[in-house]
Design a protein around this motif. Structure first.
Motif, mmCIF file in Angstrom:
data_model
loop_
_atom_site.group_PDB
_atom_site.id
_atom_site.type_symbol
_atom_site.label_atom_id
_atom_site.label_comp_id
_atom_site.label_asym_id
_atom_site.label_seq_id
_atom_site.Cartn_x
_atom_site.Cartn_y
_atom_site.Cartn_z
ATOM 1 N N SER A 1 50.517 34.926 74.219
ATOM 2 C CA SER A 1 49.526 35.831 73.632
ATOM 3 C C SER A 1 48.781 35.164 72.483
ATOM 4 O O SER A 1 47.577 35.360 72.327
ATOM 5 N N CYS A 2 49.471 34.350 71.703
ATOM 6 C CA CYS A 2 48.806 33.633 70.613
ATOM 7 C C CYS A 2 47.895 32.535 71.141
ATOM 8 O O CYS A 2 46.833 32.282 70.565
ATOM 9 N N VAL A 3 48.286 31.899 72.218
ATOM 10 C CA VAL A 3 47.444 30.868 72.830
ATOM 11 C C VAL A 3 46.147 31.491 73.331
ATOM 12 O O VAL A 3 45.062 30.957 73.120
ATOM 13 N N TYR A 4 46.263 32.622 73.992
ATOM 14 C CA TYR A 4 45.096 33.246 74.607
ATOM 15 C C TYR A 4 44.044 33.637 73.566
ATOM 16 O O TYR A 4 42.860 33.509 73.809
ATOM 17 N N LYS A 5 44.479 34.073 72.406
ATOM 18 C CA LYS A 5 43.546 34.479 71.346
ATOM 19 C C LYS A 5 43.395 33.415 70.260
ATOM 20 O O LYS A 5 42.726 33.650 69.268
ATOM 21 N N LEU A 6 44.039 32.261 70.436
ATOM 22 C CA LEU A 6 44.061 31.181 69.445
ATOM 23 C C LEU A 6 44.504 31.696 68.074
ATOM 24 O O LEU A 6 43.854 31.480 67.063
ATOM 25 N N GLN A 7 45.620 32.376 68.064
ATOM 26 C CA GLN A 7 46.188 32.879 66.823
ATOM 27 C C GLN A 7 47.355 31.992 66.420
ATOM 28 O O GLN A 7 47.750 31.086 67.148
ATOM 29 N N VAL A 8 47.924 32.265 65.268
ATOM 30 C CA VAL A 8 49.041 31.484 64.771
ATOM 31 C C VAL A 8 50.340 32.193 65.154
ATOM 32 O O VAL A 8 50.548 33.348 64.806
ATOM 33 N N ALA A 9 51.171 31.467 65.879
ATOM 34 C CA ALA A 9 52.493 32.002 66.217
ATOM 35 C C ALA A 9 53.388 31.860 64.986
ATOM 36 O O ALA A 9 52.941 31.400 63.935
ATOM 37 N N HIS A 10 54.641 32.190 65.130
ATOM 38 C CA HIS A 10 55.540 32.086 63.992
ATOM 39 C C HIS A 10 55.557 30.645 63.458
ATOM 40 O O HIS A 10 55.282 29.703 64.187
ATOM 41 N N PRO A 11 55.869 30.475 62.156
ATOM 42 C CA PRO A 11 55.800 29.146 61.547
ATOM 43 C C PRO A 11 56.640 28.135 62.304
ATOM 44 O O PRO A 11 57.682 28.488 62.821
ATOM 45 N N PRO A 12 56.231 26.910 62.408
ATOM 46 C CA PRO A 12 55.071 26.280 61.791
ATOM 47 C C PRO A 12 53.764 26.494 62.555
ATOM 48 O O PRO A 12 52.735 25.952 62.176
ATOM 49 N N GLY A 13 53.755 27.201 63.619
ATOM 50 C CA GLY A 13 52.512 27.550 64.282
ATOM 51 C C GLY A 13 52.155 26.689 65.466
ATOM 52 O O GLY A 13 51.416 27.109 66.334
ATOM 53 N N THR A 14 52.627 25.472 65.537
ATOM 54 C CA THR A 14 52.380 24.552 66.644
ATOM 55 C C THR A 14 50.913 24.523 67.076
ATOM 56 O O THR A 14 50.562 24.918 68.184
#
Length: 184
Positions: free
Chosen positions: A42-55
Motif C-alpha cells: 500500500s505504501c509502494v502504490y501511493k509512494l508513502q513512507v512505511a515504518h522506519p527506516p522507510g526503505t
C-alpha cells in the motif's frame, strides 16, 4: 579453453537464474499477506513512507513495477521480490564459481573439461541449494524488503570477488567503488 569457460559459466549462470525466477514467480503470493507485506504494497502504490527506516529504494522500485500492471499492484511488488531473489541467486552462482575457480586452477592455467564441469557444477548446486532454501524462498514470494537486501549483499560480495581477481590490473579498484555504491 578460457573463452569457452566464460561462455559456459555465463550460460549456466543464467540458466540457474531462470530456474530460480520460474520457481519464485510460479509460487509467489497472489495477494498481500497479513503482516508487513500489505503495508509495503500500500505504501509502494501511493509512494508513502512505511515504518522506519522507510526503505526508499524499495518503495521507488516497487512503484515503477506497479506502473506495469496498475490493476494489480500486489502481484507486481511480489514479482519485484521474486526478480531480486533470482538475481541474488545469479550473483551467488558467480561468487561460488569464482571461489571454485581459485581452488581448482592456478592463475594463468588453462581449464580442462573436468575443471569446467567441477566449477560450474559446484556453483550450480550451491546457488540452487540457496534458491530452494526455506528462508530465501519465503522472502522471494512476497512483497517484502528482504529480497532486495539479499540482492544487494550478493552483488557486493560479487564485486569484492571481482576486485580480488583484478586488483593488480589497471582500474582494478573500480570494483571496490562499485561495491561501495551498492552498499550505499
Amino acid at each position: 579453453m578460457n573463452k569457452q569457460y566464460k561462455l559456459i559459466n555465463a550460460v549456466v549462470g543464467f540458466i540457474v537464474f531462470a530456474i530460480s525466477l520460474w520457481q519464485y514467480t510460479s509460487t509467489m503470493e497472489s495477494a498481500g499477506s497479513l503482516w508487513d507485506c500489505g503495508e509495503f504494497v500500500s505504501c509502494v502504490y501511493k509512494l508513502q513512507v512505511a515504518h522506519p527506516p522507510g526503505t526508499p529504494l524499495f518503495m521507488i522500485l516497487g512503484r515503477i513495477f506497479t506502473l506495469f500492471n496498475p490493476s494489480n499492484p500486489v502481484i507486481m511488488v511480489n514479482f519485484l521480490s521474486a526478480l531480486m531473489s533470482a538475481a541474488c541467486v545469479l550473483f551467488l552462482y558467480f561468487v561460488i564459481a569464482m571461489v571454485a575457480k581459485k581452488l581448482i586452477t592456478k592463475a594463468g592455467e588453462e581449464f580442462s573439461t573436468a575443471d569446467i564441469i567441477a566449477i560450474v557444477g559446484s556453483a550450480s548446486v550451491g546457488a540452487l541449494a540457496c534458491s530452494f532454501s526455506d528462508t530465501m524462498w519465503f522472502s522471494a514470494v512476497e512483497g517484502e524488503v528482504y529480497a532486495s537486501s539479499m540482492f544487494f549483499i550478493s552483488i557486493v560480495l560479487w564485486a569484492v570477488m571481482k576486485w580480488n581477481e583484478e586488483a593488480n590490473e589497471p582500474h582494478g579498484n573500480r570494483w571496490l567503488v562499485f561495491a561501495a555504491y551498492m552498499i550505499g
